[in-house]
Design a protein around this motif. Structure first.
Motif, PDB file in Angstrom:
ATOM      1  N   ILE A 343       0.838  -1.199   0.000  1.00 37.85           N
ATOM      2  CA  ILE A 343       0.000   0.000   0.000  1.00 37.85           C
ATOM      3  C   ILE A 343       0.873   1.248   0.000  1.00 37.85           C
ATOM      4  N   GLU A 344       2.054   1.167   0.630  1.00 36.58           N
ATOM      5  CA  GLU A 344       2.986   2.281   0.557  1.00 36.58           C
ATOM      6  C   GLU A 344       3.747   2.272  -0.773  1.00 36.58           C
ATOM      7  N   LEU A 345       4.281   1.104  -1.134  1.00 36.99           N
ATOM      8  CA  LEU A 345       5.148   1.027  -2.306  1.00 36.99           C
ATOM      9  C   LEU A 345       4.413   1.398  -3.598  1.00 36.99           C
ATOM     10  N   THR A 346       3.102   1.129  -3.647  1.00 30.66           N
ATOM     11  CA  THR A 346       2.327   1.495  -4.846  1.00 30.66           C
ATOM     12  C   THR A 346       1.413   2.697  -4.565  1.00 30.66           C
ATOM     13  N   TRP A 347       1.617   3.325  -3.447  1.00 30.13           N
ATOM     14  CA  TRP A 347       0.791   4.468  -3.013  1.00 30.13           C
ATOM     15  C   TRP A 347      -0.694   4.166  -3.220  1.00 30.13           C
ATOM     16  N   ASN A 348      -1.119   3.138  -2.494  1.00 29.61           N
ATOM     17  CA  ASN A 348      -2.515   2.649  -2.531  1.00 29.61           C
ATOM     18  C   ASN A 348      -2.973   2.306  -3.949  1.00 29.61           C
ATOM     19  N   GLY A 349      -2.043   1.742  -4.718  1.00 33.77           N
ATOM     20  CA  GLY A 349      -2.407   1.244  -6.048  1.00 33.77           C
ATOM     21  C   GLY A 349      -2.195   2.240  -7.168  1.00 33.77           C
ATOM     22  N   ALA A 350      -1.838   3.472  -6.849  1.00 37.42           N
ATOM     23  CA  ALA A 350      -1.708   4.503  -7.880  1.00 37.42           C
ATOM     24  C   ALA A 350      -0.435   4.346  -8.706  1.00 37.42           C
ATOM     25  N   GLU A 351       0.582   3.695  -8.129  1.00 41.52           N
ATOM     26  CA  GLU A 351       1.873   3.609  -8.816  1.00 41.52           C
ATOM     27  C   GLU A 351       2.348   2.159  -8.802  1.00 41.52           C
ATOM     28  N   PRO A 352       1.900   1.367  -9.779  1.00 41.48           N
ATOM     29  CA  PRO A 352       2.184  -0.076  -9.760  1.00 41.48           C
ATOM     30  C   PRO A 352       3.688  -0.383  -9.803  1.00 41.48           C
ATOM     31  N   LEU A 353       4.033  -1.519  -9.251  1.00 43.11           N
ATOM     32  CA  LEU A 353       5.390  -2.049  -9.325  1.00 43.11           C
ATOM     33  C   LEU A 353       5.521  -2.916 -10.571  1.00 43.11           C
ATOM     34  N   THR A 354       6.681  -2.889 -11.182  1.00 44.78           N
ATOM     35  CA  THR A 354       6.934  -3.794 -12.310  1.00 44.78           C
ATOM     36  C   THR A 354       7.792  -4.959 -11.819  1.00 44.78           C
ATOM     37  N   LEU A 355       7.381  -6.162 -12.153  1.00 47.92           N
ATOM     38  CA  LEU A 355       8.087  -7.367 -11.694  1.00 47.92           C
ATOM     39  C   LEU A 355       9.014  -7.874 -12.800  1.00 47.92           C
ATOM     40  N   PRO A 356       9.917  -8.814 -12.464  1.00 51.03           N
ATOM     41  CA  PRO A 356      10.909  -9.295 -13.451  1.00 51.03           C
ATOM     42  C   PRO A 356      10.280  -9.835 -14.733  1.00 51.03           C
ATOM     43  N   ASP A 357       9.069 -10.404 -14.659  1.00 47.39           N
ATOM     44  CA  ASP A 357       8.458 -10.953 -15.874  1.00 47.39           C
ATOM     45  C   ASP A 357       7.724  -9.880 -16.689  1.00 47.39           C
ATOM     46  N   GLY A 358       7.872  -8.619 -16.285  1.00 43.54           N
ATOM     47  CA  GLY A 358       7.236  -7.546 -17.034  1.00 43.54           C
ATOM     48  C   GLY A 358       5.828  -7.215 -16.568  1.00 43.54           C
ATOM     49  N   SER A 359       5.259  -8.071 -15.743  1.00 39.82           N
ATOM     50  CA  SER A 359       3.916  -7.784 -15.235  1.00 39.82           C
ATOM     51  C   SER A 359       3.995  -6.704 -14.161  1.00 39.82           C
ATOM     52  N   THR A 360       2.854  -6.122 -13.857  1.00 38.08           N
ATOM     53  CA  THR A 360       2.815  -5.085 -12.822  1.00 38.08           C
ATOM     54  C   THR A 360       1.889  -5.531 -11.691  1.00 38.08           C
ATOM     55  N   ARG A 361       2.150  -4.954 -10.535  1.00 39.54           N
ATOM     56  CA  ARG A 361       1.323  -5.251  -9.360  1.00 39.54           C
ATOM     57  C   ARG A 361       0.983  -3.965  -8.637  1.00 39.54           C
ATOM     58  N   THR A 362      -0.265  -3.879  -8.231  1.00 38.85           N
ATOM     59  CA  THR A 362      -0.631  -2.903  -7.211  1.00 38.85           C
ATOM     60  C   THR A 362      -0.687  -3.652  -5.869  1.00 38.85           C
ATOM     61  N   PHE A 363      -1.615  -4.633  -5.814  1.00 37.01           N
ATOM     62  CA  PHE A 363      -1.647  -5.538  -4.667  1.00 37.01           C
ATOM     63  C   PHE A 363      -1.352  -6.952  -5.165  1.00 37.01           C
ATOM     64  N   LEU A 364      -1.453  -7.964  -4.289  1.00 42.00           N
ATOM     65  CA  LEU A 364      -0.989  -9.306  -4.651  1.00 42.00           C
ATOM     66  C   LEU A 364      -1.965 -10.022  -5.576  1.00 42.00           C
ATOM     67  N   ALA A 365      -1.404 -10.755  -6.547  1.00 44.48           N
ATOM     68  CA  ALA A 365      -2.183 -11.616  -7.440  1.00 44.48           C
ATOM     69  C   ALA A 365      -2.083 -13.065  -6.950  1.00 44.48           C
ATOM     70  N   ASP A 366      -3.071 -13.865  -7.322  1.00 49.35           N
ATOM     71  CA  ASP A 366      -2.992 -15.293  -6.986  1.00 49.35           C
ATOM     72  C   ASP A 366      -1.712 -15.874  -7.580  1.00 49.35           C
ATOM     73  N   GLY A 367      -1.056 -16.707  -6.831  1.00 52.38           N
ATOM     74  CA  GLY A 367       0.185 -17.314  -7.279  1.00 52.38           C
ATOM     75  C   GLY A 367       1.439 -16.534  -6.899  1.00 52.38           C
ATOM     76  N   ASP A 368       1.262 -15.297  -6.483  1.00 53.73           N
ATOM     77  CA  ASP A 368       2.432 -14.497  -6.070  1.00 53.73           C
ATOM     78  C   ASP A 368       3.092 -15.107  -4.834  1.00 53.73           C
ATOM     79  N   THR A 369       4.408 -15.019  -4.806  1.00 52.35           N
ATOM     80  CA  THR A 369       5.167 -15.477  -3.645  1.00 52.35           C
ATOM     81  C   THR A 369       5.909 -14.299  -3.031  1.00 52.35           C
ATOM     82  N   VAL A 370       5.715 -14.127  -1.735  1.00 54.69           N
ATOM     83  CA  VAL A 370       6.344 -13.036  -0.990  1.00 54.69           C
ATOM     84  C   VAL A 370       7.316 -13.639   0.018  1.00 54.69           C
TER      85      VAL A 370
END
Lengths: 398, 398
Positions: A343-370
């Motif tokens: 919620i901080e890193l994406t500023w409540n979803g406004a600024e998605p993170l980009t992951l190594p596979d090119g996909s983006t995340r605001t919050f967690l997707a099914d299958g994600d590993t933390v």
């Protein structure tokens, strides 16, 4: 004196100066207490010939108190450094890849604090943009609340996406369904060994008499469920579906080099929260999402120490029980790459993170590993490894 | 069939149709499970020749589940109604005044709800006079939070006045000291027997498969500590110093005549909170302070039933454990003499109560004794007695 005959890979943070405790089982045997050395587990019931370690939780040992904890640690150290014990003790060493790891202790009460100024400030800015970021009580006491002890799970337990009520401000009524804002919180947990009676207080100076050690915690959070439910009595179902802890409890003795003062705060704290000896801890944490290193929260920046949290918990006379767990709250530092929640890193979803596979995340997707990991400074420039707490998101069961 | 050979005083609510369970000890013996009949306790380990009752908590029995609970109740009924058992069973009966009563079960997690519309409305009017009395979520879900399981105590345990931080709005900074606004909350508690696995839900229709029975709860509250600490994560030290429960757990089977629908609410609830069979309970409660009957909160007026509270608790997949306790929140009816807390009865101290000795109270004074009792309709016009939960305020330990 710091040399062990046991195999410890070069650079391992699980050398003889660490010796964390956990609960393990080998195939076909019952869970029992072990200590980790390198990439092996020492079966303590066998090595120490002591039934207190033949149980599936640390609690019986935790209840024995500080003097006993110190003696046992010294004895394990002796067994693992003195070559004369090697032949006997080697038989009680199990390679880590051959064992299963279990919840290391039975959780009595679980408390979650909110002790990072940077985290609380970020959340305040996000949700109360027109007001002071910190609420008036925040710099006077470590804000905390009780969580659900019965849903604390060990690392590697899959996290089922929770369902519940959510209502966006623009919606007329709440709807039911899977959380769409499943988040993590990077935290550090403290495990109580020695109980205290109802009606008494534990001073900050008695912290080490009561607290046995430290683990890593992921306080999974369903932000949409939490946002709708939490007034006026605090988080409930947004947190209670699961809280993950690391399998290895690092004893306080291993963290002597990590002790640092907490940031000197203003206004001055009330007497019962002052600590003459510092119990802040210089732990470097790391948050990894699907293989991407997302942030490095610095535990040394926490506003309140675990000794202050414990003094606060008991200042009203509340009893401590063996197995009580209290967590720090999200660890966030001042810099963006030091924040400990999505919620901080994406500023409540406004600024998605980009992951190594090119996909983006605001919050967690099914299958994600933390995975949250952590280390502390140890003697002679070595590191003390806190291990890791990891979990993968399983789809909701509707 | 409803006649017991055991001595039951005329008008007693502890006749053969009640048979609540508790934990007792006679002088020089260990605590064990008993059932109450009249003013006697039946030693179940002896009478039933069953080791599950030879333990100092109900938990082992609770874990055995609904079918077993029904069989045991039928067997006790048989023993106490069939004259042929009298000689054997009489030896296992102990007069109540010769036994000590203990905490009847080991509390796993403790949840406190906020399920009285009248209580929530009163508090809203008091603290948010310029806004709607109920918050937007209140009529959509039973608001609740986790409390401290480790400080649940049995009736008759003295309550030590808690110390903590308090800050009146006009003060510059918080001060430390004994709570000056120590309050009570009249509540009803529900005791979980059958656990549920992580990731599953308990439907309202499965309530009786999981919940064993009912007790009375006094959720002692330090209003001044609570007011300063509770934003944004809810009550913590204002509640965690003590929660008292009655010694007798009345099984659901004894409350069949008490079942009533909850008030038909608008807006309609989401599906998972609907209950095809009503689990509201027509319990008449009574609050007595130093001998004065202060109020009679009507449990039948609660907005949410215990089956709805349980369905809500688990809708996110949270597991239930044997020994989980959840309480209703303060029970208040629409009329002033039906309110279940001093903060309501004295309107936050503005309208003191006068006691039989001529003294007045806003909140509790040292030495005050608070007793909550309750009854329910039973078969044939008789009453089922829930017993009482009582406690006396001891001075703060500064």
């Amino acid at each position: 004196m710091n040399d062990t005959w046991a195999p410890v890979p070069a650079g391992s943070g699980f050398g003889i100066t660490n010796l964390p405790y956990g609960v393990f089982a080998t195939p076909g045997t019952s869970p029992r207490v072990g200590a980790r050395i390198g990439d092996h587990v020492l079966d303590l019931a066998t090595a120490l010939n002591d039934e207190v370690f033949a149980t599936p939780s640390l609690n019986a040992f935790l209840a024995q108190g500080r003097a006993r904890w110190t003696r046992v640690r010294a004895r394990i150290w002796d067994l693992l450094t003195d070559e004369r014990h090697r032949t006997d003790v080697e038989r009680a060493l199990h390679p880590l890849h051959t064992v299963s790891l279990h919840l290391p202790f039975d959780v009595a009460d679980y408390i979650d604090f909110y002790a990072s100024e940077h985290h609380a400030t970020n959340l305040g800015r996000m949700f109360r943009p027109d007001a002071a970021a910190l609420l008036p009580n925040w710099k006077h006491l470590p804000v905390g609340y009780h969580g659900r002890a019965g849903t604390v799970v060990v690392s590697n337990t899959d996290i089922i996406r929770p369902c519940g009520q959510r209502k966006a401000p623009a919606d007329d009524a709440p709807t039911f369904g899977p959380s769409a804002k499943l988040d993590i919180e990077v935290e550090v947990g403290f495990v109580v060994g020695t109980p205290s009676p109802l009606g008494s207080r534990v001073a900050t100076t008695d912290f080490a008499e009561h607290v046995f050690g430290v683990c890593l915690v992921n306080d999974w959070s369903a932000r949409d469920i939490q946002a709708w439910e939490y007034v006026p009595l605090g988080p409930f179902l947004g947190k209670s579906f699961a809280t993950s802890v690391s399998p290895w409890i690092v004893p306080l003795e291993a963290l002597g080099e990590a002790r640092v003062p907490t940031p000197a705060g203003q206004p001055a704290l009330l007497d019962y929260l002052r600590e003459p000896e510092p119990w802040g801890l210089d732990l470097d944490l790391e948050l990894v999402l699907n293989g991407r290193k997302v942030s490095h929260p610095p535990y040394a920046r926490m506003y309140y120490s675990p000794a202050q949290m414990l003094a606060h918990t008991t200042v009203n006379g509340a009893a401590l029980r063996t197995g009580d767990l209290y967590a720090s709250g999200t660890v966030s530092g001042p810099e963006r790459d030091q924040w400990g929640s999505l919620i901080e890193l994406t500023w409540n979803g406004a600024e998605p993170l980009t992951l190594p596979d090119g996909s983006t995340r605001t919050f967690l997707a099914d299958g994600d590993t933390v995975t949250i990991s952590g280390t502390a400074p140890g003697p002679d420039g070595a590191r003390i490894d806190l291990g890791e707490v990891t979990g993968t998101i399983a789809p909701a069961r509707e």
